[in-house]
Write an enzyme that holds these catalytic residues in place. Sequence first.
Site, PDB file in Angstrom:
ATOM      1  N   ARG A 167       0.823  -1.225   0.000  1.00 59.17           N
ATOM      2  CA  ARG A 167       0.000   0.000   0.000  1.00 59.17           C
ATOM      3  C   ARG A 167       0.854   1.270   0.000  1.00 59.17           C
ATOM      4  NH1 ARG A 167      -3.295  -3.178   3.403  1.00 59.17           N
ATOM      5  NH2 ARG A 167      -5.015  -3.966   2.159  1.00 59.17           N
ATOM      6  N   LYS A 217       3.882  11.056 -12.321  1.00 55.97           N
ATOM      7  CA  LYS A 217       3.094  10.095 -13.102  1.00 55.97           C
ATOM      8  C   LYS A 217       3.886   8.799 -13.162  1.00 55.97           C
ATOM      9  CE  LYS A 217       0.535  12.579 -16.662  1.00 55.97           C
ATOM     10  NZ  LYS A 217       0.477  12.756 -18.126  1.00 55.97           N
ATOM     11  N   GLU A 266      12.463  17.425 -26.001  1.00 59.20           N
ATOM     12  CA  GLU A 266      11.600  17.881 -24.897  1.00 59.20           C
ATOM     13  C   GLU A 266      12.059  19.264 -24.421  1.00 59.20           C
ATOM     14  OE1 GLU A 266       8.936  16.153 -24.199  1.00 59.20           O
ATOM     15  OE2 GLU A 266       9.443  14.145 -24.903  1.00 59.20           O
ATOM     16  N   LYS A 311       8.227  22.448 -15.922  1.00 57.99           N
ATOM     17  CA  LYS A 311       7.392  21.259 -15.680  1.00 57.99           C
ATOM     18  C   LYS A 311       6.794  21.301 -14.283  1.00 57.99           C
ATOM     19  CE  LYS A 311       6.260  16.605 -16.159  1.00 57.99           C
ATOM     20  NZ  LYS A 311       6.534  15.288 -16.675  1.00 57.99           N
ATOM     21  N   GLU A 350      -3.606  16.418 -14.482  1.00 58.05           N
ATOM     22  CA  GLU A 350      -3.891  16.643 -15.903  1.00 58.05           C
ATOM     23  C   GLU A 350      -5.374  16.847 -16.206  1.00 58.05           C
ATOM     24  OE1 GLU A 350      -1.422  14.420 -18.520  1.00 58.05           O
ATOM     25  OE2 GLU A 350      -2.490  15.116 -20.288  1.00 58.05           O
ATOM     26  N   ARG A 359      -1.946  20.979 -17.634  1.00 54.49           N
ATOM     27  CA  ARG A 359      -0.845  20.024 -17.867  1.00 54.49           C
ATOM     28  C   ARG A 359      -0.835  19.521 -19.315  1.00 54.49           C
ATOM     29  NH1 ARG A 359       1.349  15.515 -13.442  1.00 54.49           N
ATOM     30  NH2 ARG A 359       2.994  14.700 -14.746  1.00 54.49           N
ATOM     31  N   ASN A 365       1.826  18.381 -23.764  1.00 50.92           N
ATOM     32  CA  ASN A 365       1.703  17.479 -24.917  1.00 50.92           C
ATOM     33  C   ASN A 365       1.972  18.181 -26.240  1.00 50.92           C
ATOM     34  OD1 ASN A 365       1.113  15.282 -23.359  1.00 50.92           O
ATOM     35  ND2 ASN A 365      -1.095  15.670 -23.387  1.00 50.92           N
ATOM     36  N   HIS A 375       3.132  16.309 -29.238  1.00 46.18           N
ATOM     37  CA  HIS A 375       3.010  14.885 -28.915  1.00 46.18           C
ATOM     38  C   HIS A 375       1.846  14.189 -29.603  1.00 46.18           C
ATOM     39  CE1 HIS A 375       6.135  15.647 -26.035  1.00 46.18           C
ATOM     40  NE2 HIS A 375       6.102  14.406 -25.574  1.00 46.18           N
ATOM     41  N   HIS A 380       3.094  11.164 -31.561  1.00 43.59           N
ATOM     42  CA  HIS A 380       2.781   9.769 -31.248  1.00 43.59           C
ATOM     43  C   HIS A 380       2.252   9.042 -32.472  1.00 43.59           C
ATOM     44  CE1 HIS A 380       2.356  10.479 -26.673  1.00 43.59           C
ATOM     45  NE2 HIS A 380       3.519   9.932 -26.959  1.00 43.59           N
TER      46      HIS A 380
HETATM   47  N1  LIG Z   1       6.197   9.824 -16.119  1.00 44.53           N
HETATM   48  C1  LIG Z   1       6.258  10.762 -17.034  1.00 44.53           C
HETATM   49  O1  LIG Z   1       5.778  11.887 -16.837  1.00 44.53           O
HETATM   50  C2  LIG Z   1       6.969  10.471 -18.316  1.00 44.53           C
HETATM   51  C3  LIG Z   1       7.335  11.517 -19.177  1.00 44.53           C
HETATM   52  C4  LIG Z   1       8.058  11.225 -20.321  1.00 44.53           C
HETATM   53  C5  LIG Z   1       8.395   9.919 -20.611  1.00 44.53           C
HETATM   54  N2  LIG Z   1       8.012   8.908 -19.781  1.00 44.53           N
HETATM   55  C6  LIG Z   1       8.388   7.507 -20.049  1.00 44.53           C
HETATM   56  O2  LIG Z   1       9.796   7.426 -20.047  1.00 44.53           O
HETATM   57  C7  LIG Z   1      10.206   6.360 -20.887  1.00 44.53           C
HETATM   58  C8  LIG Z   1      11.336   6.852 -21.766  1.00 44.53           C
HETATM   59  O3  LIG Z   1      12.398   7.262 -20.928  1.00 44.53           O
HETATM   60  P1  LIG Z   1      13.894   7.341 -21.461  1.00 44.53           P
HETATM   61  O4  LIG Z   1      13.901   8.047 -22.741  1.00 44.53           O
HETATM   62  O5  LIG Z   1      14.727   7.817 -20.348  1.00 44.53           O
HETATM   63  O6  LIG Z   1      14.198   5.819 -21.840  1.00 44.53           O
HETATM   64  P2  LIG Z   1      14.919   4.612 -21.062  1.00 44.53           P
HETATM   65  O7  LIG Z   1      14.634   4.621 -19.635  1.00 44.53           O
HETATM   66  O8  LIG Z   1      14.583   3.385 -21.835  1.00 44.53           O
HETATM   67  O9  LIG Z   1      16.466   4.942 -21.287  1.00 44.53           O
HETATM   68  C9  LIG Z   1      16.985   4.971 -22.591  1.00 44.53           C
HETATM   69  C10 LIG Z   1      18.233   4.097 -22.735  1.00 44.53           C
HETATM   70  O10 LIG Z   1      19.358   4.771 -22.171  1.00 44.53           O
HETATM   71  C11 LIG Z   1      20.040   3.910 -21.251  1.00 44.53           C
HETATM   72  N3  LIG Z   1      20.638   4.794 -20.251  1.00 44.53           N
HETATM   73  C12 LIG Z   1      20.003   5.423 -19.228  1.00 44.53           C
HETATM   74  N4  LIG Z   1      20.841   6.272 -18.611  1.00 44.53           N
HETATM   75  C13 LIG Z   1      22.036   6.162 -19.239  1.00 44.53           C
HETATM   76  C14 LIG Z   1      23.286   6.814 -19.074  1.00 44.53           C
HETATM   77  N5  LIG Z   1      23.458   7.771 -18.151  1.00 44.53           N
HETATM   78  N6  LIG Z   1      24.286   6.458 -19.886  1.00 44.53           N
HETATM   79  C15 LIG Z   1      24.103   5.528 -20.861  1.00 44.53           C
HETATM   80  N7  LIG Z   1      22.941   4.898 -21.093  1.00 44.53           N
HETATM   81  C16 LIG Z   1      21.913   5.217 -20.287  1.00 44.53           C
HETATM   82  C17 LIG Z   1      18.980   2.970 -20.762  1.00 44.53           C
HETATM   83  O11 LIG Z   1      19.542   1.767 -20.279  1.00 44.53           O
HETATM   84  C18 LIG Z   1      18.153   2.748 -22.028  1.00 44.53           C
HETATM   85  O12 LIG Z   1      18.768   1.778 -22.837  1.00 44.53           O
HETATM   86  C19 LIG Z   1       8.976   5.920 -21.647  1.00 44.53           C
HETATM   87  O13 LIG Z   1       8.522   4.718 -21.110  1.00 44.53           O
HETATM   88  C20 LIG Z   1       7.979   7.021 -21.416  1.00 44.53           C
HETATM   89  O14 LIG Z   1       6.644   6.568 -21.426  1.00 44.53           O
HETATM   90  C21 LIG Z   1       7.329   9.178 -18.637  1.00 44.53           C
HETATM   91 ZN   LIG Z   2       7.651  13.278 -24.688  1.00 46.95          ZN
END
Ligand SMILES: NC(=O)c1ccc[n+]([C@@H]2O[C@H](COP(=O)([O-])OP(=O)(O)OC[C@H]3O[C@@H](n4cnc5c(N)ncnc54)[C@H](O)[C@@H]3O)[C@@H](O)[C@H]2O)c1
Ligand SMILES: [Zn+2]
Length: 364
Positions: free
Chosen positions: A124, A146, A188, A230, A240, A244, A248, A251, A255
């Site tokens: 929980r 999120k 971004e 942000k 959202e 918020r 997007n 986006h 997407h």
């Molecule tokens: N919660 C939110 O508000 C929110 C916002 C935007 C995106 N997201 C989510 O985030 C995800 C994408 O995140 P991301 O782009 O960070 O991808 P990711 O977490 O897959 O990382 C990208 C790649 O980089 C590698 N990596 C990470 N840090 C590293 C470093 N310092 N040096 C070398 N390699 C490294 C990882 O192992 C991976 O292979 C998606 O699932 C998306 O839906 C969430």
């Molecule tokens: Zn994005």
Amino acid sequence: MRTLKVNLDKKILSSHEIRIGHNIMDRMVLLIAKNYKASRYVIVTDSNVNRLYGQTLLVAMTQAGFKASVMEIPAGESSKNMSTVMDITGRLLADGADRGTLLVALGGGVVGDLTGFVASIYMRSVPYIQIPTTLVGQVDSAIGGKTAVDLPQGKNLLGTFYQPRAVFVDLNFLDTLPDREFNNGLAEMIKYGIIGDEKLFQLLEEDIHAVKSRDSVHWVKMIETCCRIKKSIVEIDEREQGLRRILNFGHTLGHALETVSDYALSHGEGVALGMVAAAKLSVKMQYLSEDELIRVEHVIAHAGLPTRILASFDPKAVIDCLKMDKKKKDDVIHFVLIKKIGMPFVNGSINEQLIGDVLEEMKA
Ligand SMILES: NC(=O)c1ccc[n+]([C@@H]2O[C@H](COP(=O)([O-])OP(=O)(O)OC[C@H]3O[C@@H](n4cnc5c(N)ncnc54)[C@H](O)[C@@H]3O)[C@@H](O)[C@H]2O)c1
Ligand SMILES: [Zn+2]
């Protein structure tokens, strides 16, 4: 080290700080020891990040007297699902982790979203801290609370709103980030300039080459500005309901383009194209001047992100994809347009024909 305060609901302990700086691992560990006491700490990380930074953080935490361990998951979006949630929670139980445990998300958005999700439901809820290691994580996913995992039917379909106790943004992590991942974050950052801060946009325009080589003197300031935009939006509209949505920008079409390309386009590339399309639509609907559109296109192109789509792209497939999205959500596509750089607004009714025209125009 700079500090931003995220002011949220006081009753449920959701307000917290974002700390930003270069090489802050040691200070971060001291702060965790002082402010976020727990009976044990579990660092959740992925296979790539563990290899690079997992042991360093574990050693620093152990030396500071913490009872800490590392839990690794395979790197990549394919880990962001319920079977990894079952795996992590199973391992937590086997290790005897109770409600006094604090989870530390060390990685990109995948690790952050997944760890936040587990933290929000394990026994929980247990507290968690975000240590984002990608640019996307640092300017976007680690902020705002999120959490999510994907379902076979689509991305981010299971999730919660659950704020971390703290976010630590150490710019040193970016040194090892592959270019394509760096570019995802850069898209971004450009988005934040367009929707939230003309000065940031200008700084990106002037400094794009230094930014690309990751040695801009303004780097900390730029990342801090993105985090500030942000967090300010999240403070007003955590769940959202309205504002918020401007996050997007780029986006909606982004997407759809990612999907139609069968993910040959990365998220940042999709968003870059989506931002160009949204700016073009803004011009066509007479909200934005041609000059500002050119600035948007230039900065995106100089960042090494695409501004043109392949001639083989079928605009109709993209529009069908938008319509599918519309059906899944609340029957309106909330399209974010701009009146000028730094001044976004949400437009609920966009003519399909106009979107088709813009996509045709964008063909290389
Ligand atoms: N919660 C939110 O508000 C929110 C916002 C935007 C995106 N997201 C989510 O985030 C995800 C994408 O995140 P991301 O782009 O960070 O991808 P990711 O977490 O897959 O990382 C990208 C790649 O980089 C590698 N990596 C990470 N840090 C590293 C470093 N310092 N040096 C070398 N390699 C490294 C990882 O192992 C991976 O292979 C998606 O699932 C998306 O839906 C969430
Ligand atoms: Zn994005």
